[in-house]
Design an enzyme around this catalytic site. Structure first.
Site, PDB file in Angstrom:
ATOM      1  N   PHE A 134       3.758  -3.384  -3.594  1.00 42.08           N
ATOM      2  CA  PHE A 134       2.412  -3.807  -3.183  1.00 42.08           C
ATOM      3  C   PHE A 134       2.461  -4.919  -2.143  1.00 42.08           C
ATOM      4  O   PHE A 134       1.480  -5.146  -1.433  1.00 42.08           O
ATOM      5  CB  PHE A 134       1.594  -4.237  -4.400  1.00 42.08           C
ATOM      6  N   LYS A 135       3.589  -5.614  -2.024  1.00 42.76           N
ATOM      7  CA  LYS A 135       3.682  -6.700  -1.048  1.00 42.76           C
ATOM      8  C   LYS A 135       3.379  -6.210   0.368  1.00 42.76           C
ATOM      9  O   LYS A 135       2.885  -6.958   1.200  1.00 42.76           O
ATOM     10  CB  LYS A 135       5.055  -7.346  -1.103  1.00 42.76           C
ATOM     11  N   ASP A 136       3.673  -4.930   0.622  1.00 46.76           N
ATOM     12  CA  ASP A 136       3.378  -4.373   1.951  1.00 46.76           C
ATOM     13  C   ASP A 136       1.881  -4.412   2.263  1.00 46.76           C
ATOM     14  O   ASP A 136       1.500  -4.493   3.435  1.00 46.76           O
ATOM     15  CB  ASP A 136       3.833  -2.913   2.036  1.00 46.76           C
TER      16      ASP A 136
END
Ligand SMILES: *Cc1c(COP(=O)(O)O)cnc(C)c1O
Length: 468
Positions: free
Chosen positions: A111-113
């Site tokens: 999810f960091k993307d």
């Protein structure tokens, strides 16, 4: 829109400076002076927008005119063009009014993307506008380094150096970093541990002359722009499920408190959120806090959900600031106590407030494996161990089944294939864009655990470091 610091000693600051500085000069974290408000009618008007357009509408008030609308739109469009599905964040039903929001379709499968793909080009744009460059430096235990590298690769104004402990990250994790062979990306394997890597980076930041000469900067989890960009998918999921007419609840597997704080932000902006459920693994500092009102440090225990193996949730300071009536002096004194004694406590009234919004539950590895198995058997979905902790917490703390419960899926199951296979008997496959990961060329330099060696290496390659 201006930003203030949670420690109260920084003058109101514009978005571009907040973005580039990361940490406020007084050691606090930046938060908006006031939360932008979206009325029910304004939220309803967002229904049906494609993700990038929704992101533009939701993020505009935060950027506060510092970046032109057309440039901001271009940055957002470009960021989400790197995702492997046009939906960007697909929403799937996995149970009784229970939903899975997949946030792992970006380049590095986590999810960091969702935020870093926006942060990289934002950084680059602001630097170019100012005629500046920056040297991004970071340390990774394996999981988050690739997201920062993918965010910064091929950016004209940025040189990125990522340190990882040699031989101590998985093959997939290493290759996700070292096969990015862009000229501005420098992978450094340190002969040492993750703590050694972190100490080297800290020492470089603490060297003021070096920091200024190389224009050292970080894209770590406390950067406001990351929290900001994460707020969008709370609106996205809500709009798919009938908000603003319908209330919503979210369950979030939590480490540094960045992801779930964006849920709090969405609520503060007007999204009708009922529960924010925090899932912890055995490193359950937040769950214990929600039960007792005391934040108390203990050691870190390695688990099968390593991105949540944390001792301190750095972004919690942003919530704490609101809980103590936005008084920076109180925040500073709490954190001073925390540094000295390893704990601090909020009062009963603040605890009551936090308990009306946040709910927590902890699960050990065995329970996490059982949830992976159960979700697979009942819905056919393979989920990673982090996502499983969130779903488990959702099920433990849910209080009203008529309200949709949206569990955030924070990593692709193929990022943690061993745990998923052990739980389900099925080995998840890497998606098409990473299928040839093990055939790609790697580029990485090995350096000793030595500050001079690393400083020299970085200085020779950073823009500002080169002798004129
Ligand atoms: C970073 C990460 C988390 C924790 O998110 P925070 O914002 O630090 O709370 C959870 N799951 C995965 C897969 C992650 O990469």
């Amino acid at each position: 829109m201006k930003y203030i610091s949670t420690r109260g000693q920084t003058p109101a600051t514009a978005f571009d400076a907040v973005l580039l500085q990361g940490l406020a000069p007084d050691g606090g974290l930046f938060v908006p002076e006031v939360w932008p408000q979206f009325s029910a009618a304004e939220i309803a008007a967002l229904e049906g927008l494609p993700y990038p357009e929704l992101a533009l509408r939701v993020l505009k008030p935060f950027v506060g005119g510092v970046i032109e609308d057309s440039a901001l739109a271009g940055i957002i469009d470009g960021a989400y063009a790197n995702f492997s599905t046009p939906e960007i964040a697909p929403l799937k039903k996995i149970g009784d009014n229970e939903w899975l929001l997949e946030l792992f379709h970006g380049p590095t499968l986590a999810f960091k993307d969702m935020a870093l793909q926006v942060l990289g080009p934002l950084f680059d744009h602001v630097l170019k506008t100012k005629g500046e460059t920056a040297t991004i430096i970071g340390a990774t235990s394996g999981d988050t380094g690739s997201a920062a590298i993918e965010a910064c690769r091929d950016r004209d104004a940025i040189e990125i150096f990522m340190l990882h402990p040699k031989g101590r990250v998985s093959d997939v994790q290493r290759r996700q970093m070292t096969t990015v062979t862009s000229d501005n990306v420098h992978n450094i394997a340190i002969d040492g541990t993750f703590d050694d890597c972190q100490d080297l980076v800290k020492a470089m930041f603490n060297d003021r002359a070096l920091r200024e000469r190389l224009k050292l900067s970080a894209v770590n989890s406390i950067n406001w722009a990351r929290i900001m960009a994460q707020v969008v998918y709370y609106f996205w999921a809500g709009l798919k499920l009938g908000t603003p007419k319908k209330h919503l609840s979210f369950a979030v597997p939590t480490g540094n408190f960045g992801n779930v704080f964006a849920g709090y932000e969405a609520r503060a902006m007007g999204l009708p959120i009922d529960q924010l459920v925090i899932g912890s693994n055995s490193n359950d500092i937040l769950t214990r806090f929600l039960e007792t009102g005391t934040m108390k440090m203990t050691g870190v225990e390695p688990t099968i959900s390593p991105s949540m193996d944390i001792q301190v949730s750095s972004n919690f300071e942003r919530l704490l600031f609101d809980l103590v009536g936005r008084d920076g002096d109180i925040v500073a004194s709490f954190l001073e106590g925390f540094r000295k004694n390893g704990k601090y406590s909020i009062n009963a009234k603040a605890l009551e407030t936090v308990q009306t919004i946040f709910y927590g539950a902890r699960f050990d590895d065995e329970e996490t494996m059982a949830i992976i198995k159960d979700v697979y058997e009942t819905s056919g979905e393979l989920i990673d161990p982090h996502t499983a902790v969130g779903i488990a917490a959702a099920r433990a703390q849910r209080r009203d089944r008529s309200i949709p419960m949206i569990a955030l899926a924070t990593a692709h199951p193929a990022k943690f294939p061993d745990a998923v296979e052990a739980a389900t008997g099925v080995r998840p496959e890497l998606p098409a864009h990473l299928a040839d990961l093990f055939e790609r060329e790697e580029r990485c330099d090995v350096l000793p655990n030595d500050l001079d060696a690393v400083t020299t290496f970085v200085s020779e390659r950073a823009r500002g470091g080169k002798k004129p």
